[in-house]
Structure formats: structure tokens, C-alpha cells
Design a protein around this motif. Structure first.
Motif, PDB file in Angstrom:
ATOM      1  N   GLY A  72      12.427  -3.945 -13.342  1.00  0.00           N
ATOM      2  CA  GLY A  72      12.974  -3.313 -11.762  1.00  0.00           C
ATOM      3  C   GLY A  72      11.946  -2.260 -11.727  1.00  0.00           C
ATOM      4  O   GLY A  72      11.010  -1.784 -12.494  1.00  0.00           O
ATOM      5  N   PRO A  73      12.233  -1.274 -10.477  1.00  0.00           N
ATOM      6  CA  PRO A  73      11.147  -0.366  -9.843  1.00  0.00           C
ATOM      7  C   PRO A  73      11.559   0.770 -11.145  1.00  0.00           C
ATOM      8  O   PRO A  73      10.357   1.489 -11.205  1.00  0.00           O
ATOM      9  CB  PRO A  73      11.640   0.137  -8.624  1.00  0.00           C
ATOM     10  CG  PRO A  73      13.048  -0.461  -8.438  1.00  0.00           C
ATOM     11  CD  PRO A  73      13.030  -2.051  -9.390  1.00  0.00           C
ATOM     12  N   GLU A  74      12.468   1.087 -11.684  1.00  0.00           N
ATOM     13  CA  GLU A  74      12.933   1.912 -12.713  1.00  0.00           C
ATOM     14  C   GLU A  74      11.894   1.896 -13.897  1.00  0.00           C
ATOM     15  O   GLU A  74      11.592   2.631 -14.830  1.00  0.00           O
ATOM     16  CB  GLU A  74      14.181   2.150 -13.226  1.00  0.00           C
ATOM     17  CG  GLU A  74      14.743   0.596 -14.017  1.00  0.00           C
ATOM     18  CD  GLU A  74      15.069  -0.329 -13.084  1.00  0.00           C
ATOM     19  OE1 GLU A  74      14.869  -0.287 -11.758  1.00  0.00           O
ATOM     20  OE2 GLU A  74      15.402  -1.388 -13.727  1.00  0.00           O
ATOM     21  N   GLN A  98       6.132   4.006  -3.597  1.00  0.00           N
ATOM     22  CA  GLN A  98       7.115   4.408  -4.551  1.00  0.00           C
ATOM     23  C   GLN A  98       8.537   4.501  -3.923  1.00  0.00           C
ATOM     24  O   GLN A  98       9.494   4.237  -4.546  1.00  0.00           O
ATOM     25  CB  GLN A  98       6.618   5.717  -5.220  1.00  0.00           C
ATOM     26  CG  GLN A  98       7.599   6.608  -6.158  1.00  0.00           C
ATOM     27  CD  GLN A  98       8.776   7.549  -5.151  1.00  0.00           C
ATOM     28  OE1 GLN A  98       8.228   8.091  -4.211  1.00  0.00           O
ATOM     29  NE2 GLN A  98      10.008   7.574  -5.438  1.00  0.00           N
ATOM     30  N   ASP A  99       8.584   5.041  -2.741  1.00  0.00           N
ATOM     31  CA  ASP A  99       9.878   5.314  -2.306  1.00  0.00           C
ATOM     32  C   ASP A  99      10.534   3.976  -1.699  1.00  0.00           C
ATOM     33  O   ASP A  99      11.549   3.680  -1.664  1.00  0.00           O
ATOM     34  CB  ASP A  99       9.579   6.258  -0.655  1.00  0.00           C
ATOM     35  CG  ASP A  99      10.948   6.542  -0.470  1.00  0.00           C
ATOM     36  OD1 ASP A  99      11.689   7.099  -1.019  1.00  0.00           O
ATOM     37  OD2 ASP A  99      10.904   6.456   1.008  1.00  0.00           O
ATOM     38  N   ALA A 100       9.680   3.048  -1.133  1.00  0.00           N
ATOM     39  CA  ALA A 100      10.251   1.864  -0.733  1.00  0.00           C
ATOM     40  C   ALA A 100      10.629   0.968  -1.750  1.00  0.00           C
ATOM     41  O   ALA A 100      11.644   0.412  -1.757  1.00  0.00           O
ATOM     42  CB  ALA A 100       9.080   1.066   0.016  1.00  0.00           C
ATOM     43  N   LEU A 101      10.047   1.297  -2.901  1.00  0.00           N
ATOM     44  CA  LEU A 101      10.452   0.153  -4.030  1.00  0.00           C
ATOM     45  C   LEU A 101      11.814   0.934  -4.816  1.00  0.00           C
ATOM     46  O   LEU A 101      12.573   0.162  -5.549  1.00  0.00           O
ATOM     47  CB  LEU A 101       9.262   0.322  -5.108  1.00  0.00           C
ATOM     48  CG  LEU A 101       8.150  -0.570  -4.884  1.00  0.00           C
ATOM     49  CD1 LEU A 101       7.375  -0.460  -6.080  1.00  0.00           C
ATOM     50  CD2 LEU A 101       8.601  -1.985  -5.024  1.00  0.00           C
ATOM     51  N   GLY A 102      11.948   2.434  -4.643  1.00  0.00           N
ATOM     52  CA  GLY A 102      12.945   3.044  -5.256  1.00  0.00           C
ATOM     53  C   GLY A 102      12.595   3.266  -6.670  1.00  0.00           C
ATOM     54  O   GLY A 102      13.512   3.334  -7.612  1.00  0.00           O
TER      55      GLY A 102
END
Ligand code: UT7
Length: 344
Positions: A72-74, A98-102
Motif C-alpha cells: 500500500g502507499p503507506e 504522494q498526495d494522489a497515492l495517499g
């Protein structure tokens, strides 16, 4: 064994719309025969939606990669985006991705034209090798169609849009990015540049009238330097690693011109079937060419394959790297795409 940075997943994004040589024949004074014989290109992909640009394609490539790797993005620590067509001068495209992926991480852009992905790979690897990070996303993405003058036949036939992404993770068994060489030579600036919109020529009515917001190239000058630079760097990386032509599984070359790629392969002593080539379908996608090759050949790649990546671009910028591939691509392709697709 040393801690190295291995590529553990690959993702990509290509817009659906195709711009063929026949389409270009209707737009400028050119022809299919000239384009194919001088460059090797038949068609390119174009991102038509005016509300989407490089960050969108980069994010899609990253999403595919995370999906394939089951992450996941995390899980991402750092995002590097190589591009000469950022969505805007600032913020960096890495921030938009980064923002779009979260994701919750840091990141930045790297601008080295067609060598951008190679430089970003070296940079990302340092953060893995040093132990600072565990997972680095390296993306090469360019929406070249937004900076191309479609009335200039010397350049509009060459470029296309696309994005590719790789994930770097630590390895201690001798796989991953083993070596790289990088060079710049700013005396190449007059031959390949886009002057408008920077601090020297900020956008004005005059800069637009002079078409300074478009990329321009003196092809012959760039060609001469690219043939030497890309081949020299590729041969140097082979010599440094003690690699013979037999040891190299694939040359992964920047896709600017089939003749430059052929010359590089010849200098390395490689036969045609050891060269990744997709210029015919995508044209020159600038920072995206190398990861798009890795994506297209992923199912063929086996753990232990020696790859030589090589690129040359505006700046001038150039370099090469040696990667010992870390996984059997067929397994990933099978689980991600399904047996039927892999068998095709
Ligand atoms: O990725 C970043 C780095 N970029 C590169 O590595 C690109 C390097 N350069 C090249 O790939 C080649 O120089 C080009 C493909 C751009 C051009 O090929 P060339 O064999 O170097 O052609 P040229 O520029 O020497 O032009 C030859 C002729 C010229 O006409 P004259 O002066 O001989 O009458 C051009 O005007 O071809 C003409 N020409 C075209 N004709 C039909 C240039 N573009 C076109 C065209 N269609 N699109």
C-alpha cells in the motif's frame, strides 16, 4: 554481503490514444518511410485529456506497481520522479504523486532529460544502500506532447507520452543495482533545450510568439554525441563489472533512435535478441523509456540476469548501470495478469 538496492516490482502507464506516422503525414511534411528508416518509430501514445498530465501517469504507474507487489502507499518511504515535463514549475511532481497515492513519505523530482530515470535509480539506490530507507519508488514519466511543436517536423515525429515505475528494496544476496556511471556536459545546451518558462526566459507574449515554450533539437549534433556517449558508458559499465557480451542478458537502452541503439549494441558485442526495443510502439518517452522497457520485458526476466541500462539526453546527460535482476518476472506476470495473458 553488502546491502544493495534491488528492483522488486515494475509498473507502467500508457495513454490509450495513438499518434501514427500516417497521422503525422497529415500534420507536417513528413512520411512513414523517413520516420521509420531514420528513427525506427511507427506510433506513439498521446495523453489527450487536458486535465491530466505527468503526475497522473506517474501515479497510475505507481498504483500498478504497488498492486503487483501487494503493498500500500503507506509502505513507501521515498518517491523520486524523473521528468522534464512536471505538471508545473513547482510543487514537484513527486509531491503531487504522494498526495494522489495517499502516501506518507518524502520525495523530490530529478531533471536530467532522457537520462533522468537512470540518475533517479542511482539516487534512490543510495537511500537503500545507506540503510535510511526500505522502499523507494523511482518513477520516470513525461508528457512530451505538451512541449512539442506539432508544426516542426524535425521534432514532432520523435516523442510520445508515458510513465514507468520501479520499486527499490534492500537485498543482501548480490542482486540489484551493482554499479553505475553518470556524466553531464552542459556545452550540449544549444543542441537540445526548451528555453521558455524558466528564470532566464519567463513566459511572456514574446516567448510564446517565439515558440520558446517548445522543445527544440539540432538532431544531427545530438545524434553524434549520443552514439558515442551511450556506447562509451555501456562499454565502461561492462568493463568495470568484468562482464562479457555473453554475461549480459539484455541491454536496456534509452529509446531515442534505433540507429543509436544498434550502434550501442554493436559496441557491446550484443546480438539483436539481447536488446530491449519498444521505440517502434512508443517513440521517445524521455524519462519513461527505461522503465517501460523493464515493464514490457518483465515476464522474460529471470533472477540473476545481468542487465545494462544506458541513456543519453538533453544537457547533455548520459550514463549506464549494471543491474543483476532479483526475481523471476514470469511468476509476477502469471499471478498479476493470469496464465492466459502470459501464454500469448
Ligand atoms: O532522447 C534525447 C536525445 N535525442 C536523440 O538522441 C536524438 C538524436 N538525433 C536523431 O535521432 C536524429 O538526428 C533525427 C532522427 C532527429 C534526425 O535524423 P537525421 O538522420 O540526423 O536527419 P537530419 O536532421 O540530418 O535531417 C536530414 C534531412 C533534412 O533535410 P535536408 O537538409 O537533407 O534537405 C531534414 O530537413 O531530413 C529532413 N527531415 C525530415 N524529413 C522528413 C527532418 N525531419 C524530417 C521529417 N520528415 N520528420
Amino acid at each position: 554481503m553488502n546491502r544493495t538496492a534491488a528492483i522488486t516490482a515494475v509498473g507502467h502507464f500508457l495513454p490509450e490514444d495513438r499518434l501514427t506516422n500516417a497521422d503525422l503525414e497529415r500534420m507536417v511534411d513528413t512520411n512513414d518511410e523517413w520516420i521509420r528508416s531514420r528513427t525506427g518509430i511507427r506510433e506513439r501514445r498521446i495523453l489527450r485529456d487536458p486535465d491530466k498530465a505527468t503526475a497522473y501517469m506517474a501515479t497510475e504507474a505507481a498504483r500498478e506497481l504497488l498492486d503487483k507487489r501487494g503493498l500500500g502507499p503507506e509502505d513507501i518511504d521515498l518517491i523520486l520522479v524523473a521528468t522534464v515535463t512536471p505538471d508545473m514549475v513547482f510543487p514537484a511532481t513527486a509531491c503531487l504523486v504522494q498526495d494522489a497515492l495517499g502516501a506518507q513519505c518524502w520525495g523530490f523530482d530529478i531533471e536530467a532529460a532522457c537520462s533522468g530515470f537512470l540518475y533517479a535509480l542511482t539516487t534512490g539506490a543510495k537511500f537503500i544502500e545507506s540503510g535510511k530507507h526500505e522502499r523507494v519508488l523511482v518513477i520516470g514519466a513525461d508528457t512530451m506532447s505538451r512541449i512539442i511543436d506539432y508544426t516542426d517536423r524535425t521534432i514532432c515525429v520523435l516523442f510520445g507520452d508515458g510513465a514507468g515505475a520501479v520499486l527499490l528494496e534492500p537485498d543482501t544476496e548480490g542482486y540489484g543495482l551493482l554499479d553505475s556511471v553518470e556524466y553531464i556536459d552542459g556545452s550540449g545546451e544549444p543542441f537540445l533545450n526548451m528555453k521558455g518558462g524558466g528564470s532566464l526566459h519567463p513566459a511572456t507574449h514574446e516567448t510564446v510568439e517565439q515558440r520558446l515554450h517548445y522543445a527544440r533539437q539540432e538532431g544531427r549534433q545530438v545524434f553524434k554525441n549520443a552514439v558515442v556517449g551511450m556506447a562509451d558508458a555501456a562499454v565502461e559499465i561492462m568493463e568495470r563489472g568484468g562482464l562479457t557480451a555473453d554475461d549480459v542478458r539484455y541491454l536496456v537502452p534509452h529509446q531515442a533512435n534505433l540507429r543509436i541503439i544498434d550502434a550501442t549494441a554493436r559496441r557491446m558485442g550484443l546480438p539483436e535478441d539481447k536488446v530491449m526495443l519498444n521505440i517502434e510502439r512508443y517513440g521517445n518517452t524521455t524519462a519513461a523509456t527505461l522503465p517501460l522497457c523493464l515493464h514490457d520485458w518483465e515476464a522474460e526476466l529471470k533472477r540473476g540476469d545481468n542487465l545494462v541500462l544506458a541513456a543519453f539526453g538533453g544537457g547533455f546527460t548520459w550514463g549506464a548501470s549494471h543491474i543483476r535482476w532479483a526475481y523471476d518476472g514470469a511468476d509476477v506476470a502469471r499471478s498479476y495478469l493470469g496464465e492466459a495473458v502470459v501464454a500469448q
